[in-house]
Design a protein around this motif. Structure first.
Motif, PDB file in Angstrom:
ATOM      1  N   LEU A   1      26.154 -14.410   7.622  1.00 31.16           N
ATOM      2  CA  LEU A   1      25.937 -15.573   8.480  1.00 31.16           C
ATOM      3  C   LEU A   1      27.090 -16.538   8.276  1.00 31.16           C
ATOM      4  O   LEU A   1      27.397 -16.921   7.148  1.00 31.16           O
ATOM      5  N   MET A   2      27.743 -16.915   9.379  1.00 34.83           N
ATOM      6  CA  MET A   2      28.867 -17.847   9.309  1.00 34.83           C
ATOM      7  C   MET A   2      28.393 -19.272   9.579  1.00 34.83           C
ATOM      8  O   MET A   2      27.577 -19.503  10.476  1.00 34.83           O
ATOM      9  N   LEU A   3      28.928 -20.219   8.803  1.00 36.63           N
ATOM     10  CA  LEU A   3      28.700 -21.644   9.039  1.00 36.63           C
ATOM     11  C   LEU A   3      29.983 -22.256   9.576  1.00 36.63           C
ATOM     12  O   LEU A   3      31.076 -21.910   9.124  1.00 36.63           O
ATOM     13  N   THR A   4      29.859 -23.165  10.536  1.00 35.76           N
ATOM     14  CA  THR A   4      31.059 -23.787  11.089  1.00 35.76           C
ATOM     15  C   THR A   4      30.750 -25.162  11.648  1.00 35.76           C
ATOM     16  O   THR A   4      29.625 -25.433  12.060  1.00 35.76           O
ATOM     17  N   ALA A   5      31.771 -26.003  11.639  1.00 32.08           N
ATOM     18  CA  ALA A   5      31.655 -27.304  12.297  1.00 32.08           C
ATOM     19  C   ALA A   5      32.116 -27.216  13.739  1.00 32.08           C
ATOM     20  O   ALA A   5      32.006 -28.175  14.493  1.00 32.08           O
TER      21      ALA A   5
ATOM     22  N   GLY B   1      31.888 -24.497  19.713  1.00 34.83           N
ATOM     23  CA  GLY B   1      32.203 -23.915  21.013  1.00 34.83           C
ATOM     24  C   GLY B   1      31.816 -22.455  21.107  1.00 34.83           C
ATOM     25  O   GLY B   1      31.799 -21.735  20.099  1.00 34.83           O
ATOM     26  N   ILE B   2      31.508 -21.996  22.314  1.00 33.79           N
ATOM     27  CA  ILE B   2      31.112 -20.610  22.510  1.00 33.79           C
ATOM     28  C   ILE B   2      32.225 -19.668  22.103  1.00 33.79           C
ATOM     29  O   ILE B   2      31.984 -18.583  21.562  1.00 33.79           O
ATOM     30  N   GLU B   3      33.501 -20.077  22.319  1.00 34.50           N
ATOM     31  CA  GLU B   3      34.630 -19.221  21.943  1.00 34.50           C
ATOM     32  C   GLU B   3      34.665 -19.001  20.442  1.00 34.50           C
ATOM     33  O   GLU B   3      34.975 -17.900  19.975  1.00 34.50           O
ATOM     34  N   ASP B   4      34.343 -20.042  19.668  1.00 37.07           N
ATOM     35  CA  ASP B   4      34.333 -19.913  18.209  1.00 37.07           C
ATOM     36  C   ASP B   4      33.225 -18.968  17.757  1.00 37.07           C
ATOM     37  O   ASP B   4      33.423 -18.149  16.865  1.00 37.07           O
ATOM     38  N   ARG B   5      32.066 -19.086  18.382  1.00 33.23           N
ATOM     39  CA  ARG B   5      30.962 -18.215  18.022  1.00 33.23           C
ATOM     40  C   ARG B   5      31.285 -16.765  18.380  1.00 33.23           C
ATOM     41  O   ARG B   5      31.041 -15.854  17.595  1.00 33.23           O
ATOM     42  N   VAL B   6      31.851 -16.578  19.547  1.00 33.14           N
ATOM     43  CA  VAL B   6      32.206 -15.223  19.967  1.00 33.14           C
ATOM     44  C   VAL B   6      33.230 -14.624  19.006  1.00 33.14           C
ATOM     45  O   VAL B   6      33.128 -13.447  18.629  1.00 33.14           O
ATOM     46  N   GLU B   7      34.228 -15.428  18.594  1.00 38.10           N
ATOM     47  CA  GLU B   7      35.231 -14.916  17.665  1.00 38.10           C
ATOM     48  C   GLU B   7      34.599 -14.466  16.358  1.00 38.10           C
ATOM     49  O   GLU B   7      34.933 -13.402  15.811  1.00 38.10           O
TER      50      GLU B   7
ATOM     51  N   ASP C   1      32.534 -11.380  16.949  1.00 38.49           N
ATOM     52  CA  ASP C   1      33.425 -10.276  17.302  1.00 38.49           C
ATOM     53  C   ASP C   1      34.119  -9.698  16.070  1.00 38.49           C
ATOM     54  O   ASP C   1      34.492  -8.535  16.058  1.00 38.49           O
ATOM     55  N   ASN C   2      34.268 -10.506  15.042  1.00 34.62           N
ATOM     56  CA  ASN C   2      34.920 -10.045  13.822  1.00 34.62           C
ATOM     57  C   ASN C   2      33.943  -9.533  12.775  1.00 34.62           C
ATOM     58  O   ASN C   2      34.353  -9.231  11.649  1.00 34.62           O
ATOM     59  N   GLY C   3      32.669  -9.443  13.153  1.00 34.36           N
ATOM     60  CA  GLY C   3      31.726  -8.790  12.252  1.00 34.36           C
ATOM     61  C   GLY C   3      30.600  -9.643  11.714  1.00 34.36           C
ATOM     62  O   GLY C   3      29.775  -9.159  10.936  1.00 34.36           O
ATOM     63  N   ALA C   4      30.538 -10.933  12.088  1.00 37.52           N
ATOM     64  CA  ALA C   4      29.415 -11.759  11.641  1.00 37.52           C
ATOM     65  C   ALA C   4      28.129 -11.321  12.339  1.00 37.52           C
ATOM     66  O   ALA C   4      28.153 -10.904  13.493  1.00 37.52           O
ATOM     67  N   ASP C   5      27.020 -11.411  11.624  1.00 39.78           N
ATOM     68  CA  ASP C   5      25.731 -11.056  12.212  1.00 39.78           C
ATOM     69  C   ASP C   5      25.049 -12.248  12.850  1.00 39.78           C
ATOM     70  O   ASP C   5      24.206 -12.091  13.735  1.00 39.78           O
TER      71      ASP C   5
ATOM     72  N   ASP D   1      20.797 -13.877  22.529  1.00 35.65           N
ATOM     73  CA  ASP D   1      19.522 -13.748  23.223  1.00 35.65           C
ATOM     74  C   ASP D   1      19.561 -14.525  24.537  1.00 35.65           C
ATOM     75  O   ASP D   1      18.550 -14.899  25.098  1.00 35.65           O
ATOM     76  N   PHE D   2      20.781 -14.772  25.026  1.00 35.79           N
ATOM     77  CA  PHE D   2      20.978 -15.434  26.312  1.00 35.79           C
ATOM     78  C   PHE D   2      22.303 -14.922  26.864  1.00 35.79           C
ATOM     79  O   PHE D   2      23.083 -14.285  26.179  1.00 35.79           O
ATOM     80  N   ASP D   3      22.548 -15.191  28.131  1.00 33.40           N
ATOM     81  CA  ASP D   3      23.793 -14.772  28.753  1.00 33.40           C
ATOM     82  C   ASP D   3      24.841 -15.858  28.541  1.00 33.40           C
ATOM     83  O   ASP D   3      24.717 -16.957  29.080  1.00 33.40           O
ATOM     84  N   PRO D   4      25.886 -15.612  27.728  1.00 37.05           N
ATOM     85  CA  PRO D   4      26.874 -16.650  27.445  1.00 37.05           C
ATOM     86  C   PRO D   4      27.887 -16.868  28.565  1.00 37.05           C
ATOM     87  O   PRO D   4      28.853 -17.591  28.385  1.00 37.05           O
ATOM     88  N   LYS D   5      27.670 -16.203  29.715  1.00 37.81           N
ATOM     89  CA  LYS D   5      28.561 -16.374  30.861  1.00 37.81           C
ATOM     90  C   LYS D   5      29.994 -15.945  30.527  1.00 37.81           C
ATOM     91  O   LYS D   5      30.964 -16.586  30.915  1.00 37.81           O
TER      92      LYS D   5
END
Length: 224
Positions: A76-80, A83-89, A92-96, A183-187
């Motif tokens: 599980l990644m924690l971040t300040a 943005g959706i791009e940060d979550r996707v990154e 995409d790199n292996g976080a669950d 669990d939603f469509d991130p567009k």
């Protein structure tokens, strides 16, 4: 559960460790990326919590290195950065999973418990074989007719999900939920983008497309 927390902020680190300890978990802490890497590879954990912004080796690099080394422990990644791009990154790199600061401890605990309930890779066969493709979940290798194909973590997970479901059509929504934990469509066109990259690698030097697109429905691995 045995949980490793890699967090450089002393107050946040103590807050998480205290709460998880009170919930009955065994917690190990690390204050930077280097110590976190050593701890993660020194002994087994049921889950790992990594702050994205770490001194020395940043959290994203720690994540990539652990996944590149074959670690399958839920992370599980924690971040300040919310943005959706940060979550996707991160995903995409292996976080669950991904949790944005500030957060309520109850949500962190619930997410960690959810990760702990997921089936472990040891519950699966070590290898998946569909048609002429062989995927080794333990060694994280892919072969097609004996030719090795190198895939980054998210493309590997995408192929594994398709191969776990031979002769079944998987929709875009199903792949988002199972591979990216959305669990939603991130567009975004994240599924289509990764499938295109995966196809190009699987099909290089081969005439037959390994993945079939079922128009209006989804995708299916061939040869099941």
């Amino acid at each position: 559960m045995r949980i490793l927390v890699i967090e450089d902020d002393p107050e946040t680190r103590a807050f998480i460790a205290r709460g998880l300890g009170e919930a009955g978990h065994q917690v190990t802490i690390a204050a930077d990326g280097r110590d976190g890497m050593f701890a993660a590879t020194d002994s087994p954990f049921d889950a790992i919590v990594i702050d994205r912004m770490l001194p020395g080796i940043d959290g994203m690099t720690v994540l990539k290195m652990l996944r590149a080394g074959g670690m399958v422990t839920p992370i599980l990644m924690l971040t300040a950065m919310g943005g959706i791009e940060d979550r996707v990154e991160g995903l995409d790199n292996g976080a669950d999973d991904y949790l944005v600061k500030p957060f309520a401890f109850s949500e962190l605990a619930a997410r960690i418990n959810a990760l702990g309930r997921r089936p472990t890779p040891q519950a699966e066969p070590r290898k998946l074989v569909v048609g002429d493709i062989e995927l080794d979940l333990e060694r994280r290798t892919v072969l097609r007719r004996g030719r090795r194909i190198v895939l980054p973590p998210r493309e590997f997970a995408l192929l594994a999900e398709l191969m776990r479901n031979p002769r079944r059509v998987l929709t875009r929504t199903m792949l988002l939920e199972r591979v990216w934990d959305f669990d939603f469509d991130p567009k975004t066109n994240i599924v289509e983008t990764h499938l295109s990259r995966l196809r190009s690698k699987l099909n290089a030097e081969f005439a037959e497309d390994a993945i079939e697109t079922i128009r209006g429905a989804g995708y299916m691995i061939r040869g099941g």
